[in-house]
Design a protein around this motif. Structure first.
Motif, PDB file in Angstrom:
ATOM      1  N   ASP A  28       8.825   1.594  11.312  1.00  0.00           N
ATOM      2  CA  ASP A  28       9.214   2.832  10.628  1.00  0.00           C
ATOM      3  C   ASP A  28       9.399   2.547   9.139  1.00  0.00           C
ATOM      4  O   ASP A  28       9.351   1.387   8.703  1.00  0.00           O
ATOM      5  CB  ASP A  28      10.500   3.409  11.221  1.00  0.00           C
ATOM      6  CG  ASP A  28      10.576   4.920  11.074  1.00  0.00           C
ATOM      7  OD1 ASP A  28       9.763   5.481  10.317  1.00  0.00           O
ATOM      8  OD2 ASP A  28      11.446   5.541  11.704  1.00  0.00           O
ATOM      9  N   SER A  29       9.641   3.604   8.388  1.00  0.00           N
ATOM     10  CA  SER A  29       9.873   3.490   6.944  1.00  0.00           C
ATOM     11  C   SER A  29      11.168   4.189   6.579  1.00  0.00           C
ATOM     12  O   SER A  29      11.613   5.112   7.277  1.00  0.00           O
ATOM     13  CB  SER A  29       8.719   4.118   6.157  1.00  0.00           C
ATOM     14  OG  SER A  29       7.493   3.488   6.426  1.00  0.00           O
ATOM     15  N   THR A  30      11.761   3.751   5.491  1.00  0.00           N
ATOM     16  CA  THR A  30      12.926   4.426   4.931  1.00  0.00           C
ATOM     17  C   THR A  30      12.699   4.603   3.441  1.00  0.00           C
ATOM     18  O   THR A  30      12.077   3.757   2.791  1.00  0.00           O
ATOM     19  CB  THR A  30      14.216   3.635   5.202  1.00  0.00           C
ATOM     20  OG1 THR A  30      15.347   4.398   4.752  1.00  0.00           O
ATOM     21  CG2 THR A  30      14.223   2.289   4.495  1.00  0.00           C
ATOM     22  N   ILE A  31      13.184   5.684   2.905  1.00  0.00           N
ATOM     23  CA  ILE A  31      12.976   6.015   1.494  1.00  0.00           C
ATOM     24  C   ILE A  31      14.312   5.986   0.771  1.00  0.00           C
ATOM     25  O   ILE A  31      15.317   6.489   1.268  1.00  0.00           O
ATOM     26  CB  ILE A  31      12.311   7.404   1.354  1.00  0.00           C
ATOM     27  CG1 ILE A  31      10.870   7.345   1.897  1.00  0.00           C
ATOM     28  CG2 ILE A  31      12.301   7.865  -0.094  1.00  0.00           C
ATOM     29  CD1 ILE A  31      10.160   8.676   1.891  1.00  0.00           C
TER      30      ILE A  31
ATOM     31  N   SER B 185       8.741  -0.107   4.328  1.00  0.00           N
ATOM     32  CA  SER B 185       8.244  -0.024   5.701  1.00  0.00           C
ATOM     33  C   SER B 185       8.529  -1.348   6.395  1.00  0.00           C
ATOM     34  O   SER B 185       8.314  -2.416   5.806  1.00  0.00           O
ATOM     35  CB  SER B 185       6.747   0.275   5.723  1.00  0.00           C
ATOM     36  OG  SER B 185       6.471   1.500   5.066  1.00  0.00           O
ATOM     37  N   GLU B 186       8.994  -1.275   7.653  1.00  0.00           N
ATOM     38  CA  GLU B 186       9.448  -2.489   8.340  1.00  0.00           C
ATOM     39  C   GLU B 186       8.981  -2.529   9.788  1.00  0.00           C
ATOM     40  O   GLU B 186       8.751  -1.491  10.409  1.00  0.00           O
ATOM     41  CB  GLU B 186      10.980  -2.585   8.310  1.00  0.00           C
ATOM     42  CG  GLU B 186      11.561  -2.682   6.919  1.00  0.00           C
ATOM     43  CD  GLU B 186      13.071  -2.848   6.946  1.00  0.00           C
ATOM     44  OE1 GLU B 186      13.622  -3.136   8.026  1.00  0.00           O
ATOM     45  OE2 GLU B 186      13.704  -2.689   5.888  1.00  0.00           O
ATOM     46  N   VAL B 187       8.885  -3.758  10.302  1.00  0.00           N
ATOM     47  CA  VAL B 187       8.697  -4.015  11.728  1.00  0.00           C
ATOM     48  C   VAL B 187       9.922  -4.798  12.184  1.00  0.00           C
ATOM     49  O   VAL B 187      10.187  -5.889  11.687  1.00  0.00           O
ATOM     50  CB  VAL B 187       7.410  -4.816  11.999  1.00  0.00           C
ATOM     51  CG1 VAL B 187       7.283  -5.134  13.486  1.00  0.00           C
ATOM     52  CG2 VAL B 187       6.187  -4.045  11.515  1.00  0.00           C
TER      53      VAL B 187
ATOM     54  N   ASN C 241      -0.934   5.539   5.463  1.00  0.00           N
ATOM     55  CA  ASN C 241      -1.319   4.470   4.541  1.00  0.00           C
ATOM     56  C   ASN C 241      -0.325   3.317   4.543  1.00  0.00           C
ATOM     57  O   ASN C 241      -0.707   2.171   4.319  1.00  0.00           O
ATOM     58  CB  ASN C 241      -1.437   5.028   3.117  1.00  0.00           C
ATOM     59  CG  ASN C 241      -2.522   6.088   2.997  1.00  0.00           C
ATOM     60  OD1 ASN C 241      -3.542   6.015   3.678  1.00  0.00           O
ATOM     61  ND2 ASN C 241      -2.294   7.078   2.147  1.00  0.00           N
ATOM     62  N   ALA C 242       0.957   3.617   4.778  1.00  0.00           N
ATOM     63  CA  ALA C 242       2.003   2.591   4.667  1.00  0.00           C
ATOM     64  C   ALA C 242       2.161   1.757   5.937  1.00  0.00           C
ATOM     65  O   ALA C 242       2.268   0.528   5.874  1.00  0.00           O
ATOM     66  CB  ALA C 242       3.334   3.248   4.301  1.00  0.00           C
ATOM     67  N   LEU C 243       2.181   2.393   7.105  1.00  0.00           N
ATOM     68  CA  LEU C 243       2.509   1.674   8.338  1.00  0.00           C
ATOM     69  C   LEU C 243       1.436   0.676   8.782  1.00  0.00           C
ATOM     70  O   LEU C 243       1.779  -0.429   9.213  1.00  0.00           O
ATOM     71  CB  LEU C 243       2.811   2.664   9.467  1.00  0.00           C
ATOM     72  CG  LEU C 243       4.068   3.515   9.286  1.00  0.00           C
ATOM     73  CD1 LEU C 243       4.342   4.327  10.536  1.00  0.00           C
ATOM     74  CD2 LEU C 243       5.278   2.650   8.947  1.00  0.00           C
TER      75      LEU C 243
ATOM     76  N   GLY D 193       4.892   9.693  12.279  1.00  0.00           N
ATOM     77  CA  GLY D 193       4.253   9.651  10.969  1.00  0.00           C
ATOM     78  C   GLY D 193       2.796   9.230  10.990  1.00  0.00           C
ATOM     79  O   GLY D 193       2.008   9.620  10.126  1.00  0.00           O
ATOM     80  N   LEU D 194       2.405   8.418  11.965  1.00  0.00           N
ATOM     81  CA  LEU D 194       1.036   7.908  12.028  1.00  0.00           C
ATOM     82  C   LEU D 194       0.178   8.910  12.797  1.00  0.00           C
ATOM     83  O   LEU D 194       0.249   9.007  14.020  1.00  0.00           O
ATOM     84  CB  LEU D 194       1.020   6.536  12.708  1.00  0.00           C
ATOM     85  CG  LEU D 194      -0.255   5.712  12.556  1.00  0.00           C
ATOM     86  CD1 LEU D 194      -0.585   5.463  11.104  1.00  0.00           C
ATOM     87  CD2 LEU D 194      -0.111   4.379  13.288  1.00  0.00           C
ATOM     88  N   THR D 195      -0.656   9.665  12.075  1.00  0.00           N
ATOM     89  CA  THR D 195      -1.410  10.765  12.689  1.00  0.00           C
ATOM     90  C   THR D 195      -2.919  10.604  12.599  1.00  0.00           C
ATOM     91  O   THR D 195      -3.646  11.279  13.318  1.00  0.00           O
ATOM     92  CB  THR D 195      -1.029  12.098  12.023  1.00  0.00           C
ATOM     93  OG1 THR D 195      -1.346  12.032  10.624  1.00  0.00           O
ATOM     94  CG2 THR D 195       0.463  12.382  12.187  1.00  0.00           C
ATOM     95  N   CYS D 196      -3.410   9.746  11.727  1.00  0.00           N
ATOM     96  CA  CYS D 196      -4.848   9.639  11.483  1.00  0.00           C
ATOM     97  C   CYS D 196      -5.562   9.025  12.692  1.00  0.00           C
ATOM     98  O   CYS D 196      -5.258   7.901  13.103  1.00  0.00           O
ATOM     99  CB  CYS D 196      -5.105   8.800  10.242  1.00  0.00           C
ATOM    100  SG  CYS D 196      -6.848   8.563   9.859  1.00  0.00           S
ATOM    101  N   SER D 197      -6.514   9.752  13.266  1.00  0.00           N
ATOM    102  CA  SER D 197      -7.223   9.279  14.455  1.00  0.00           C
ATOM    103  C   SER D 197      -8.066   8.040  14.152  1.00  0.00           C
ATOM    104  O   SER D 197      -8.207   7.152  15.004  1.00  0.00           O
ATOM    105  CB  SER D 197      -8.107  10.391  15.017  1.00  0.00           C
ATOM    106  OG  SER D 197      -9.046  10.839  14.047  1.00  0.00           O
ATOM    107  N   LYS D 198      -8.603   7.956  12.942  1.00  0.00           N
ATOM    108  CA  LYS D 198      -9.400   6.786  12.574  1.00  0.00           C
ATOM    109  C   LYS D 198      -8.531   5.538  12.519  1.00  0.00           C
ATOM    110  O   LYS D 198      -8.944   4.448  12.958  1.00  0.00           O
ATOM    111  CB  LYS D 198     -10.073   7.018  11.217  1.00  0.00           C
ATOM    112  CG  LYS D 198     -10.975   5.868  10.783  1.00  0.00           C
ATOM    113  CD  LYS D 198     -11.641   6.150   9.442  1.00  0.00           C
ATOM    114  CE  LYS D 198     -12.521   4.971   9.025  1.00  0.00           C
ATOM    115  NZ  LYS D 198     -13.150   5.225   7.705  1.00  0.00           N
ATOM    116  N   THR D 199      -7.313   5.660  11.983  1.00  0.00           N
ATOM    117  CA  THR D 199      -6.392   4.523  11.917  1.00  0.00           C
ATOM    118  C   THR D 199      -6.010   4.051  13.315  1.00  0.00           C
ATOM    119  O   THR D 199      -5.981   2.851  13.593  1.00  0.00           O
ATOM    120  CB  THR D 199      -5.125   4.906  11.129  1.00  0.00           C
ATOM    121  OG1 THR D 199      -5.490   5.311   9.815  1.00  0.00           O
ATOM    122  CG2 THR D 199      -4.163   3.737  11.054  1.00  0.00           C
TER     123      THR D 199
END
Length: 466
Positions: A138-141, A171-173, A195-197, A220-226
C-alpha cells in the motif's frame, strides 16, 4: 502486531534485549558503507555515521521530531552511539542539520536499511497461507504544512490560506514485522497506484527468487495490463509474481468457468459473517475495450456483514460491504482469498504506528534528498521497535516506550563509563546491557585511536559477566 508471526526458536529470548537489536548492524558495517559511498567526502562535521546515530536516537526518543531536537541530541546527549565525531567542533545551529540532510548521500542510508532488512529476515517466520508469505502492499501520502517543500505534487482543494499544499508519497511492502520494500515518490506521475505499486513490488521481489511471497493489494491497482505483467501472462513467465488484488465492485469481467466452493457462508468472528456470492475463473476488461484481456484469474465476490454492538453487547445494527478479489494463484480457495485480504490490514496499522509514534507524517527536511534519508531511517527504527515488541509480547506503542527507556538507560551507562566511572551497579539495577558498538564508540572517543579496541573488549567482557 500480527500474532501469527513467529520469532524463530532460540532467537526470541536473545532479542528481548535492546542491545542485541542494536548489534544487528555493527559499527564496521556503518564504516564500510561510509567509505564505499563517500558520504564523508569533504565533510569535517556531521559525518554519515554521526547523522545515522543522531537520527536513530531522535526517532526513538522524541515524540515530535524537529531540527532543534536533532541538534539537542548532538549537543545535549553527546550522541554516544556507534560512530563518534572526529573533532570537538560544536554544531552552530539547527539549520546545519537541515543543510546536511539536503546534500548527504542517500545511498549510505539505503545500504544500511537494506542490510538491516536482510539481516532481520532469517529471524522470524512471517504470516503464511498455503506456504505463501503474505506481504501487504500500500501507499501513504504525507502533506507538508508550511508550503516550503521543494518537490511534490498537489491533491484536491487548497489549504486554508489559499495555497495548495504539496504532497509526497511512500509505497511499502510490509509482512507484519519487516519492510521488504519501500519507494519515495514526489512527482505527479506516481500519484496513481498503477505507477507506484508495481515499482515497489518489483523491488521486494528481488529477494523472492523462490516465489514464496503473496502480494496483497487494495483497490488502487486497476490497470489490466499491469496485472497481466505481474501474473506473467504477457509472455514473460520469468517475471511472474503471486498477487491478490481488490477490484471495483462494478469492474467488468467475463466468466470463463465456475469453481467449486465448499463453504458459501461462514463466520470470521463474533461480529463478522461472510457470504460468498461468486467464485470462478474470469477475464477482465480494460477500460477502453469491449473484448476481455486474455489473462485468466481466480475471482471471488463476497458480502461481509458486520454486527454493530452497544456497550452491553447487544447487536444494534448490521452493516454490509462487497469485497471483490482477483488472484493469479492456482488452487487457492475462496475463503483463503478472503483471509489473505483480511491480513492486508496489518500495513494500515503499521502506517498509523509510524505516523503517530515515529512522527513519520512530520517533514523534517524540505528537500527530496532529506525526505528519502528520513524514510530509510524511520524504517530502520520501526523494524527495531517491532522486533523488540514481538520478542517481549508488547504492542507497537508500548514497545516504542520501553525501547526508548532502554536506550536512555544505555546512554546513561555509557556516559558514566566515559567519565571514568563504573556503571556495573547502575546496569544491574536497571537491567541494562551495552551493545558492543557502544563500548567500541566510547573507548574510541575517550582514547582517540583504534588501539583502544583491546581495552574496550576487556571492559565489555567484565561488565557482561560481572
Amino acid at each position: 502486531m500480527d500474532n501469527q508471526i513467529k520469532i524463530k526458536a532460540g532467537i526470541i529470548d536473545r532479542y528481548k534485549d535492546v542491545s542485541e537489536i542494536l548489534n544487528i548492524v555493527p559499527p564496521e558495517v556503518i564504516e564500510q558503507f561510509a567509505t564505499s559511498t563517500n558520504v564523508d567526502r569533504h565533510v569535517k562535521l556531521l559525518q554519515g555515521g554521526i547523522m545515522f546515530n543522531m537520527l536513530l536516537h531522535l526517532l526513538l526518543s522524541e515524540s515530535k521530531i524537529s531540527q532543534r531536537g536533532a541538534r539537542a541530541v548532538l549537543t545535549g546527549k553527546m550522541c554516544e552511539l556507534p560512530v563518534q565525531p572526529r573533532n570537538n567542533r560544536v554544531i552552530a545551529d539547527h539549520t546545519s542539520i537541515t543543510k546536511r540532510l539536503a546534500t548527504i548521500k542517500v545511498d549510505f542510508f539505503r545500504n544500511l536499511y537494506e542490510t538491516f532488512r536482510d539481516m532481520v529476515i532469517p529471524l522470524y517466520q512471517p504470516v503464511e497461507l498455503r506456504k505463501l508469505h503474505i506481504e501487504a502492499v500500500d501507499s501513504t501520502i504525507v502533506a507538508e504544512t508550511c508550503n516550503k517543500l521543494a518537490e511534490g505534487f498537489h491533491i484536491g482543494d487548497k489549504s486554508g490560506d489559499g495555497r495548495q499544499r504539496k504532497h509526497v508519497k511512500y509505497s511499502e511492502v510490509f509482512d507484519g514485522l519487516n519492510v521488504l520494500g519501500i519507494s519515495f515518490n514526489d512527482d505527479k506521475t506516481k500519484q496513481a497506484e498503477n505507477n507506484a505499486l508495481p515499482e515497489v513490488i518489483r523491488k521486494a521481489a528481488k529477494n523472492d527468487r523462490l516465489h514464496k511471497n503473496l502480494y496483497v493489494i487494495d483497490r488502487g491497482l486497476t490497470c489490466s495490463k499491469t496485472l497481466e505483467e505481474l501474473s506473467g501472462q504477457d509472455g514473460n513467465e520469468g517475471d511472474r509474481l503471486n498477487f491478490l488484488v481488490r477490484i471495483s465492485d462494478s469492474r467488468r469481467i467475463s466468466v470463463v468457468g465456475e469453481l467449486e466452493c465448499d463453504t458459501r457462508e461462514y463466520r470470521v468472528d463474533d461480529t463478522h459473517r461472510i457470504v460468498i456470492n461468486e467464485f470462478d475463473k474470469v477475464r477482465i476488461f480494460s477500460s477502453a475495450s469491449n473484448v476481455p484481456d486474455p489473462a485468466v484469474y481466480r475471482h471471488v465476490k463476497a458480502t461481509v456483514y458486520e454486527d454493530v454492538v452497544d456497550s452491553a453487547g447487544n447487536v444494534v445494527n448490521t452493516t454490509e460491504s462487497i469485497v471483490n478479489l482477483l488472484t493469479d494463484v492456482d488452487g487457492i480457495s475462496a475463503a483463503e482469498m478472503l483471509e489473505a485480504y483480511r491480513k492486508r490490514w496489518m500495513i494500515e496499522v503499521f502506517f498509523k504506528f509510524i505516523k503517530q509514534n515515529l512522527d513519520f507524517s512530520h517533514i523534517l527536511s524540505t528537500s527530496a534528498n532529506g525526505l528519502q534519508v528520513m524514510m530509510y531511517m524511520t524504517m530502520i527504527a520501526a523494524i527495531m521497535v517491532l522486533i523488540f515488541g514481538k520478542a517481549n509480547g508488547l504492542g507497537f506503542r508500548m514497545a516504542k516506550i520501553r525501547f526508548d527507556y532502554k536506550v536512555e538507560a544505555m546512554m546513561t551507562a555509557q556516559m558514566i563509563l566515559a567519565c571514568g566511572g563504573n556503571p556495573a551497579e547502575f546496569m544491574r539495577r536497571y537491567d541494562v546491557t551495552l551493545p558492543r558498538w557502544a563500548m567500541y564508540g566510547t573507548y574510541i572517543h575517550e582514547y582517540g585511536g583504534m588501539s583502544a579496541v583491546t581495552d574496550c573488549e576487556h571492559v565489555f567482557n567484565t561488565l557482561k559477566h560481572d
